[in-house]
Design a protein around this motif. Structure first.
Motif, mmCIF file in Angstrom:
data_model
loop_
_atom_site.group_PDB
_atom_site.id
_atom_site.type_symbol
_atom_site.label_atom_id
_atom_site.label_comp_id
_atom_site.label_asym_id
_atom_site.label_seq_id
_atom_site.Cartn_x
_atom_site.Cartn_y
_atom_site.Cartn_z
ATOM 1 N N UNK A 56 0.838 -1.207 0.000
ATOM 2 C CA UNK A 56 0.000 0.000 0.000
ATOM 3 C C UNK A 56 0.872 1.256 0.000
ATOM 4 N N UNK A 57 1.936 1.265 0.796
ATOM 5 C CA UNK A 57 2.846 2.418 0.802
ATOM 6 C C UNK A 57 3.483 2.608 -0.567
ATOM 7 N N UNK A 58 3.869 1.507 -1.186
ATOM 8 C CA UNK A 58 4.493 1.544 -2.503
ATOM 9 C C UNK A 58 3.541 2.122 -3.563
ATOM 10 N N UNK A 64 6.996 9.775 0.339
ATOM 11 C CA UNK A 64 8.195 9.703 -0.476
ATOM 12 C C UNK A 64 8.620 8.272 -0.836
ATOM 13 N N UNK A 65 7.818 7.266 -0.490
ATOM 14 C CA UNK A 65 8.182 5.868 -0.745
ATOM 15 C C UNK A 65 7.955 5.537 -2.221
ATOM 16 N N UNK A 66 9.029 5.097 -2.878
ATOM 17 C CA UNK A 66 8.944 4.649 -4.279
ATOM 18 C C UNK A 66 8.720 3.139 -4.323
ATOM 19 N N UNK A 75 11.508 8.357 -3.572
ATOM 20 C CA UNK A 75 11.319 8.961 -4.891
ATOM 21 C C UNK A 75 12.502 9.828 -5.302
ATOM 22 N N UNK A 76 13.273 10.301 -4.333
ATOM 23 C CA UNK A 76 14.457 11.090 -4.671
ATOM 24 C C UNK A 76 15.723 10.235 -4.767
#
Length: 176
Positions: free
Chosen positions: A75-77, A107-109, A141-142
């Motif tokens: 879910x976070x992804x 910010x989790x990719x 993501x960064x």
């Protein structure tokens, strides 16, 4: 009748010969010697395998707890922070407001989870607790990578149709 008696005698002698150690003497004759085997008290009890073997019921609980962790990180992804938030128990210390939770995890990719050691299942009057050791790596993501190692406490109340929830995670960030 004679043939059946002869067959029975031959079969008996073959069974007897196969159940004992064969030794030959210097003349090449076969000497038969019975095996001497002692039975210890430990041999009298049958066991289902290794000591500490996990029961099928506990394996089902462990798999359910792993699914909760997998669903949480999936879910976070996907950026579904509300879905991940709902997996947390009401008493989870990491459970802030939904908007604070979403901001913290926005910010989790990608997230990679692996289970490290044997989990522990404790069943009690209030429900079932699973202490699930695991490791996860987050790619942000960064482009930053952060790895954590520790365990989660996954709990399910004894109420009918209760679902597992993440009560807490005790994780330590690994040095990169």
């Amino acid at each position: 009748m004679k043939n059946s008696m002869l067959t029975l005698a031959l079969a008996t002698s073959m069974i007897f010969a196969s159940c004992v150690d064969r030794k030959t003497n210097d003349n090449g004759e076969v000497e038969l010697e019975e095996k001497n085997q002692q039975v210890t008290p430990e041999d009298m009890f049958q066991t289902s395998g290794q000591e500490g073997e996990t029961s099928p019921e506990d394996l089902a609980e462990i798999n359910s707890a792993k699914k909760v962790i997998n669903d949480y990180f999936d879910a976070l992804e996907r950026g579904e922070t509300n879905e991940a938030y709902e997996v947390l128990s009401q008493s989870n210390s990491e459970r802030t407001t939904p908007s604070e939770f979403a901001e913290k995890h926005a910010n989790v990719e990608t997230a990679t989870v692996s289970y490290t050691t044997d989990p522990q299942v404790v069943k009690g009057a209030n429900g079932t607790d699973v202490k699930l050791p695991f490791r996860y790596t987050i790619l942000t993501k960064d482009g930053n990578t952060m790895s954590y190692n520790g365990s989660a406490m996954i709990v399910k109340s004894s109420e009918e149709d209760a679902d597992y929830k993440i009560q807490g995670m005790t994780m330590t960030r690994e040095e990169s």
